[in-house]
Design an enzyme around this catalytic site. Structure first.
Site, PDB file in Angstrom:
ATOM      1  N   ASP A  19       0.893  -1.267   0.032  1.00  0.00           N
ATOM      2  CA  ASP A  19      -0.116  -0.081   0.032  1.00  0.00           C
ATOM      3  C   ASP A  19       0.950   1.280  -0.206  1.00  0.00           C
ATOM      4  OD1 ASP A  19      -2.213   1.716  -0.146  1.00  0.00           O
ATOM      5  OD2 ASP A  19      -2.827   0.943   2.111  1.00  0.00           O
ATOM      6  N   ASP A  41      -8.397  -7.328   1.848  1.00  0.00           N
ATOM      7  CA  ASP A  41      -7.390  -7.294   2.753  1.00  0.00           C
ATOM      8  C   ASP A  41      -8.172  -6.533   4.001  1.00  0.00           C
ATOM      9  OD1 ASP A  41      -7.118  -4.474   1.922  1.00  0.00           O
ATOM     10  OD2 ASP A  41      -5.808  -4.438   3.432  1.00  0.00           O
ATOM     11  N   CYS A  48     -13.098 -26.162  11.537  1.00  0.00           N
ATOM     12  CA  CYS A  48     -11.782 -25.510  11.249  1.00  0.00           C
ATOM     13  C   CYS A  48     -10.793 -26.520  11.402  1.00  0.00           C
ATOM     14  CB  CYS A  48     -11.774 -24.244  12.087  1.00  0.00           C
ATOM     15  SG  CYS A  48     -10.186 -23.557  12.013  1.00  0.00           S
ATOM     16  N   CYS A  83      -7.627 -25.782  11.839  1.00  0.00           N
ATOM     17  CA  CYS A  83      -6.337 -24.940  12.062  1.00  0.00           C
ATOM     18  C   CYS A  83      -5.876 -25.528  13.458  1.00  0.00           C
ATOM     19  CB  CYS A  83      -6.542 -23.563  12.355  1.00  0.00           C
ATOM     20  SG  CYS A  83      -7.235 -23.054  14.000  1.00  0.00           S
ATOM     21  N   CYS A 112      -7.854 -25.125  16.741  1.00  0.00           N
ATOM     22  CA  CYS A 112      -9.040 -25.872  16.869  1.00  0.00           C
ATOM     23  C   CYS A 112      -8.995 -27.410  17.054  1.00  0.00           C
ATOM     24  CB  CYS A 112     -10.088 -25.533  15.704  1.00  0.00           C
ATOM     25  SG  CYS A 112     -10.499 -23.844  15.880  1.00  0.00           S
ATOM     26  N   HIS A 141      -6.344 -18.500  14.573  1.00  0.00           N
ATOM     27  CA  HIS A 141      -7.676 -18.921  14.245  1.00  0.00           C
ATOM     28  C   HIS A 141      -8.230 -18.230  13.194  1.00  0.00           C
ATOM     29  CE1 HIS A 141     -11.688 -20.640  14.255  1.00  0.00           C
ATOM     30  NE2 HIS A 141     -11.883 -19.570  14.568  1.00  0.00           N
TER      31      HIS A 141
HETATM   32 ZN   LIG Z   1      -9.494 -22.718  13.970  1.00  0.00          ZN
END
Ligand SMILES: [Zn+2]
Length: 368
Positions: free
Chosen positions: A91, A264, A302, A304, A307, A333
């Site tokens: 940017d 973004d 999820c 990740c 999780c 997360h």
């Molecule tokens: Zn997660």
């Protein structure tokens, strides 16, 4: 061609494709994490890579202040300095135009900013903003723009649009890095006539992509999306459309339906540090007592590591104690959640079932 649409949903404006840069292909629609000073807060580059991030955005102006262009040149460029092999957007500093702690003055010639590290005044012209980005070697550079505050009069917004377009022309003339794409930015608040004229002029000047800027600063989600959905059909399919500064799950899904390719925002990590957690059933406020004995994961679907490893109760405990690891887990997360959400959007577009996907997501997300 830098941008290619591979699938178009037949019932919405959603499309999936690829933006090709010198550092690979970015699958779109995509969400870019924000690394304002060269780091996503609490989440490292290796984690971004693992969660499937193809590109992030960093702030060229701030990096030119600190560590400075010389250090980045000595490090053999931005990718090497930030240890990131995929694509990077920069940017130009336009967002700082609305930051009163940062902006000293603005005229058609230049914006004068205060370097937040040294307090020194710095004069930023469109030529300088592009020169910085050319030498940093990001994959996509953004034009310097004049972003009006939310709630300004139409006359004042029109003046910002006109300045942004003059600057866009100067940015295009100054741009001299053939390996770098250059995106123009459309301003105009919620005034469709101003926005339409701005887009028409940006297309005449000729950019690799068009960004819709100036949203996410106070207007309602509905009005922002209503205006965006009327702008995307004006932009040829060879140009990706980037909705700047937008990053809540529902806005992303509805933005994709409006024909947006790139998003973004620092929203997922900023709210994560304050205990707000993205789930398919809405945004949880994890600090609430209700989670003290909730041993389920943040989001059941999820994938990740947070999780897979930790319960809401444990993360609630870390958050209550302001343990840095807790803030890190929630930031991770939230970013991972958005990457999965955009992957799901792309899959639904490829299967031509995006409208159903968006309806189901929206219903589930607003359940609470
Ligand atoms: Zn997660």
């Amino acid at each position: 061609m830098a941008f290619e649409i591979s699938s178009q949903d037949s019932k919405t404006k959603a499309r999936a494709g690829f933006l090709k840069t010198c550092h690979g292909k970015v699958a779109t629609p995509c969400f870019m994490p924000v690394e304002t000073k060269g780091a996503a807060k609490f989440v490292n580059q290796g984690e971004l890579q693992e969660m499937g991030v193809d590109c992030f955005i960093t702030n060229a102006l701030l990096l030119s202040f600190k560590p400075g262009l010389e250090t980045i040149a000595k490090a053999k460029g931005l990718h090497s300095f930030l240890s990131w092999k995929k694509s990077i957007f920069t940017d130009s500093g336009g967002f700082q135009v609305i930051d009163e702690n940062f902006l000293v003055s603005i005229s058609d010639k230049a914006a004068v900013f205060r370097d937040p590290f040294s307090g020194r005044k710095e004069r930023i012209t469109p030529e300088r903003a592009i020169g910085i980005q050319n030498s940093l070697g990001s994959d996509v550079a953004m034009c310097l723009d004049d972003q009006p505050h939310y709630g300004r009069s139409k006359a004042s917004i029109a003046q910002a649009v006109s300045r942004t377009l003059t600057w866009a022309e100067r940015c295009k003339t100054a741009h001299s890095n053939p390996k770098q794409l250059l995106f123009g930015i459309c301003q105009g608040g919620l005034h469709l006539d101003l926005r339409k004229k701005a887009i028409q002029r940006l297309l005449e000047i000729g950019f690799d992509g068009i960004a819709i800027g100036g949203f996410g600063i106070g207007e309602s989600m509905d009005s922002m999306l209503r205006v965006s959905a009327k702008l995307t059909p004006l932009i040829p399919g060879s140009k990706p459309v980037y909705l700047m500064g937008i990053g809540s799950p529902l806005e992303l899904v509805r933005g994709v339906a409006a024909g947006i390719d790139v998003f973004d925002s620092c929203f997922p990590t900023r709210v994560g540090r304050h205990g707000l957690v993205f789930t398919r059933e809405g945004i949880l406020r994890l600090e609430k007592q209700a989670f003290k004995h909730d041993f389920s994961p943040l989001d059941k679907e999820c994938s990740c590591f947070v999780c897979k490893s930790y319960s809401r109760a444990y993360l609630h405990h870390l958050l209550r104690l302001r343990e840095p690891s807790g803030l890190r887990y929630l930031s991770h997360h939230n970013l991972h959640f958005l990457q999965e959400l955009l992957q799901d959007c792309r899959a639904a577009i490829r299967e031509n079932s995006f409208r159903k996907f968006a309806r189901d997501f929206s219903k589930s997300f607003q359940k609470h």
